[in-house]
Design a protein around this motif. Structure first.
Motif, PDB file in Angstrom:
ATOM      1  N   ALA A   1       0.828  -1.209   0.000  1.00 52.89           N
ATOM      2  CA  ALA A   1       0.000   0.000   0.000  1.00 52.89           C
ATOM      3  C   ALA A   1       0.860   1.255   0.000  1.00 52.89           C
ATOM      4  CB  ALA A   1      -0.908   0.001   1.224  1.00 52.89           C
ATOM      5  N   GLY A   2       1.971   1.213   0.706  1.00 51.12           N
ATOM      6  CA  GLY A   2       2.815   2.404   0.828  1.00 51.12           C
ATOM      7  C   GLY A   2       4.251   2.050   0.508  1.00 51.12           C
ATOM      8  N   ARG A   3       4.867   2.823  -0.401  1.00 49.93           N
ATOM      9  CA  ARG A   3       6.257   2.530  -0.752  1.00 49.93           C
ATOM     10  C   ARG A   3       7.169   3.284   0.204  1.00 49.93           C
ATOM     11  NH1 ARG A   3       5.308   4.176  -6.761  1.00 49.93           N
ATOM     12  NH2 ARG A   3       3.983   5.554  -5.532  1.00 49.93           N
ATOM     13  N   THR A   4       7.360   2.713   1.400  1.00 50.96           N
ATOM     14  CA  THR A   4       8.190   3.386   2.411  1.00 50.96           C
ATOM     15  C   THR A   4       9.636   3.500   1.926  1.00 50.96           C
ATOM     16  OG1 THR A   4       8.498   1.255   3.519  1.00 50.96           O
ATOM     17  CG2 THR A   4       6.760   2.685   4.379  1.00 50.96           C
TER      18      THR A   4
ATOM     19  N   PHE B   1      -9.381  -6.701  -4.782  1.00 54.01           N
ATOM     20  CA  PHE B   1      -8.686  -5.983  -3.703  1.00 54.01           C
ATOM     21  C   PHE B   1      -7.263  -5.702  -4.151  1.00 54.01           C
ATOM     22  CE2 PHE B   1      -5.715  -5.893  -0.186  1.00 54.01           C
ATOM     23  CZ  PHE B   1      -6.293  -4.997   0.702  1.00 54.01           C
ATOM     24  N   HIS B   2      -6.860  -4.442  -4.104  1.00 53.82           N
ATOM     25  CA  HIS B   2      -5.484  -4.066  -4.445  1.00 53.82           C
ATOM     26  C   HIS B   2      -4.930  -3.258  -3.278  1.00 53.82           C
ATOM     27  CE1 HIS B   2      -2.009  -2.264  -6.389  1.00 53.82           C
ATOM     28  NE2 HIS B   2      -2.178  -3.080  -7.414  1.00 53.82           N
ATOM     29  N   ALA B   3      -3.854  -3.755  -2.676  1.00 60.22           N
ATOM     30  CA  ALA B   3      -3.325  -3.122  -1.454  1.00 60.22           C
ATOM     31  C   ALA B   3      -3.113  -1.627  -1.660  1.00 60.22           C
ATOM     32  CB  ALA B   3      -2.016  -3.797  -1.045  1.00 60.22           C
ATOM     33  N   ARG B   4      -2.599  -1.250  -2.827  1.00 57.65           N
ATOM     34  CA  ARG B   4      -2.296   0.165  -3.062  1.00 57.65           C
ATOM     35  C   ARG B   4      -3.501   0.936  -3.585  1.00 57.65           C
ATOM     36  NH1 ARG B   4       1.925   2.512  -7.415  1.00 57.65           N
ATOM     37  NH2 ARG B   4       1.600   4.735  -7.001  1.00 57.65           N
TER      38      ARG B   4
ATOM     39  N   ALA C   1      -6.733   1.301  -1.307  1.00 54.08           N
ATOM     40  CA  ALA C   1      -6.585   2.016  -0.026  1.00 54.08           C
ATOM     41  C   ALA C   1      -7.207   3.398  -0.098  1.00 54.08           C
ATOM     42  CB  ALA C   1      -5.108   2.130   0.338  1.00 54.08           C
ATOM     43  N   VAL C   2      -7.930   3.770   0.959  1.00 54.96           N
ATOM     44  CA  VAL C   2      -8.553   5.100   1.003  1.00 54.96           C
ATOM     45  C   VAL C   2      -7.980   5.960   2.128  1.00 54.96           C
ATOM     46  CG1 VAL C   2     -10.704   4.389  -0.097  1.00 54.96           C
ATOM     47  CG2 VAL C   2     -10.474   4.191   2.399  1.00 54.96           C
ATOM     48  N   GLY C   3      -7.014   5.430   2.862  1.00 56.63           N
ATOM     49  CA  GLY C   3      -6.398   6.234   3.910  1.00 56.63           C
ATOM     50  C   GLY C   3      -5.094   5.624   4.381  1.00 56.63           C
ATOM     51  N   ARG C   4      -4.179   6.499   4.732  1.00 61.69           N
ATOM     52  CA  ARG C   4      -2.885   6.063   5.278  1.00 61.69           C
ATOM     53  C   ARG C   4      -2.567   6.883   6.511  1.00 61.69           C
ATOM     54  NH1 ARG C   4      -3.222   5.372  -0.234  1.00 61.69           N
ATOM     55  NH2 ARG C   4      -2.116   3.555  -1.057  1.00 61.69           N
ATOM     56  N   ALA C   5      -1.936   6.256   7.499  1.00 61.70           N
ATOM     57  CA  ALA C   5      -1.556   6.973   8.716  1.00 61.70           C
ATOM     58  C   ALA C   5      -0.091   6.698   9.013  1.00 61.70           C
ATOM     59  CB  ALA C   5      -2.421   6.520   9.890  1.00 61.70           C
ATOM     60  N   TYR C   6       0.605   7.745   9.424  1.00 58.76           N
ATOM     61  CA  TYR C   6       2.005   7.639   9.828  1.00 58.76           C
ATOM     62  C   TYR C   6       2.158   8.235  11.219  1.00 58.76           C
ATOM     63  CZ  TYR C   6       3.487   6.655   4.996  1.00 58.76           C
ATOM     64  OH  TYR C   6       3.675   6.086   3.771  1.00 58.76           O
ATOM     65  N   VAL C   7       3.115   7.705  11.971  1.00 58.64           N
ATOM     66  CA  VAL C   7       3.506   8.365  13.208  1.00 58.64           C
ATOM     67  C   VAL C   7       5.012   8.619  13.123  1.00 58.64           C
ATOM     68  CG1 VAL C   7       3.735   6.150  14.455  1.00 58.64           C
ATOM     69  CG2 VAL C   7       3.537   8.288  15.735  1.00 58.64           C
ATOM     70  N   TYR C   8       5.401   9.823  13.574  1.00 57.16           N
ATOM     71  CA  TYR C   8       6.825  10.172  13.617  1.00 57.16           C
ATOM     72  C   TYR C   8       7.229  10.356  15.073  1.00 57.16           C
ATOM     73  CZ  TYR C   8      11.320  11.686  12.027  1.00 57.16           C
ATOM     74  OH  TYR C   8      12.673  11.728  11.785  1.00 57.16           O
TER      75      TYR C   8
END
Lengths: 248, 248
Positions: free
Chosen positions: B48-51, B100-103, B106-113
């Motif tokens: 879903a996310g290319r970190t 279903f496609h992981a990327r 997806a309708v939302g992403r969350a990050y914590v720093y």
């Protein structure tokens, strides 16, 4: 000789433990060498708790005598500079009276043990928790822990090599709580026997997995027999979290 | 081809990032090789996310197509078995519909720093936080963060190599909070531009240190100019913490 108190955080993973040993690097040695490098003379660092191989500290306390008055912030920063790359950090340094002794003046010690109870192994907290693959029954663990609180002969939960004069100790608290995805066991006492926290946690995990009933822990305690103890929990989940002195 | 959703945790430290690269090990490659070993055929894992290099995940989501129906728990456990010793863990595996496609689903992403704002370096959380040696003013950071929430042209906070079609994004939340000895910045959006979170956090830290006023962040945003951005925060404090799908 001005005396300084040092409050310390460390990752126990790469060390043979707090105390100097012939068989590998110790936290004590790393500190003594770092301090000697800026102070210009050999030093002896005394710690409040002699953590075992692989055991961490969120807040260990130590003291050291230097041959002249350094600003406390310089002691902290210069020691941290020379500690690199060892995973040991001086959180605070402060001048203390000559009669302050990190170990013998301490009137309380606290430990926290972190358990990760889930099927999948830890990726981020590897070496920081004990991974238990089934969900722990924390209510049963808390009930079992209640049997251990108070003044008891803790022979069952004492390592064979323990050097304490007496197996009788007063356990002030042994609390089991769920914290996010983890289970934490918090233990507080004036002092602990060798391996006491890991022996108690390993036994509580037997209860949490349903292999022991809470009252079996009471029976194990009463047996005053090392053979009655559950498996000893591994070191990587254990953290010395606080040391208390009179007036604190 | 049955499709499986995989929920993943990983330590980004040893990886060049999520995506397969020629210059080093990636999380995607580690997963593809582990899955191929038990499935017996080559697979392609979509995340879903290319970190980026060094960025961690508390909960990344991916999908993979296998050539036969495996019990979901077998997919999870067998992948974890073959991932060792890479610090990647499959938290959950579940069969999902072919669409279903992981990327793209997806309708939302969350990050914590995670920021550690204290004088002494981290011993236990090295590689897990950004160490800032002075205390951060979290009220000022929260005020500055407020200027970034909403639908904006985020050109200022976008890496030069960003491949997104448009610099206009809606930032749903950017929350600054003190958590124990740390400061956490939580960011939520449908999607983010390349380096957007680290660019915003680096700029907020300028505010937290008193070098920028909160309203300077508003001006930097309005400039729509990469040169107006503060320093980009380092990768080791960033965690992809959640991915959201329709109905969740």
């Amino acid at each position: 000789m001005p005396r300084y108190r040092l409050d310390l955080e460390y990752d126990g993973g790469p060390f043979v433990g707090w105390q100097r040993q012939d068989n590998g690097p110790s936290v004590q040695q790393a500190l003594e060498e770092a301090i000697a490098r800026f102070a210009g003379h050999e030093v002896r660092v005394q710690g409040a708790g002699r953590t075992d191989t692989g055991v961490h500290a969120l807040r260990q306390v130590a003291h050291v005598d230097l041959d002249r008055d350094w600003p406390a912030d310089t002691v902290r920063d210069a020691t941290n500079h020379h500690l690199k790359p060892a995973p040991v950090s001086v959180l605070a340094a402060a001048p203390v009276p000559d009669d302050f002794h990190a170990r013998f003046s301490a009137v309380g010690r606290a430990y926290v043990y972190r358990l990760l109870d889930r099927r999948s192994p830890p990726a981020l907290d590897r070496g920081r928790v004990w991974h238990v693959v089934r969900t722990l029954d924390t209510d049963a663990m808390a009930a079992a822990a209640g049997h251990l609180v108070g003044r008891h002969d803790f022979t069952t939960f004492r390592a064979a090599q323990c050097q304490s004069a007496s197996p009788v100790k007063t356990l002030d608290a042994l609390e089991v709580s769920r914290v996010g995805a983890e289970v934490h066991v918090n233990a507080r006492a004036r002092s602990f026997l060798h391996n006491q926290v890991r022996s108690m946690v390993g036994t509580l995990v037997e209860v949490g997995l349903g292999r022991w009933r809470p009252e079996d822990v009471s029976r194990a305690l009463a047996a005053c027999d090392r053979a009655a103890c559950g498996p000893v929990a591994p070191p990587q989940g254990l953290y010395l979290s606080a040391v208390r002195y009179p007036g604190e």
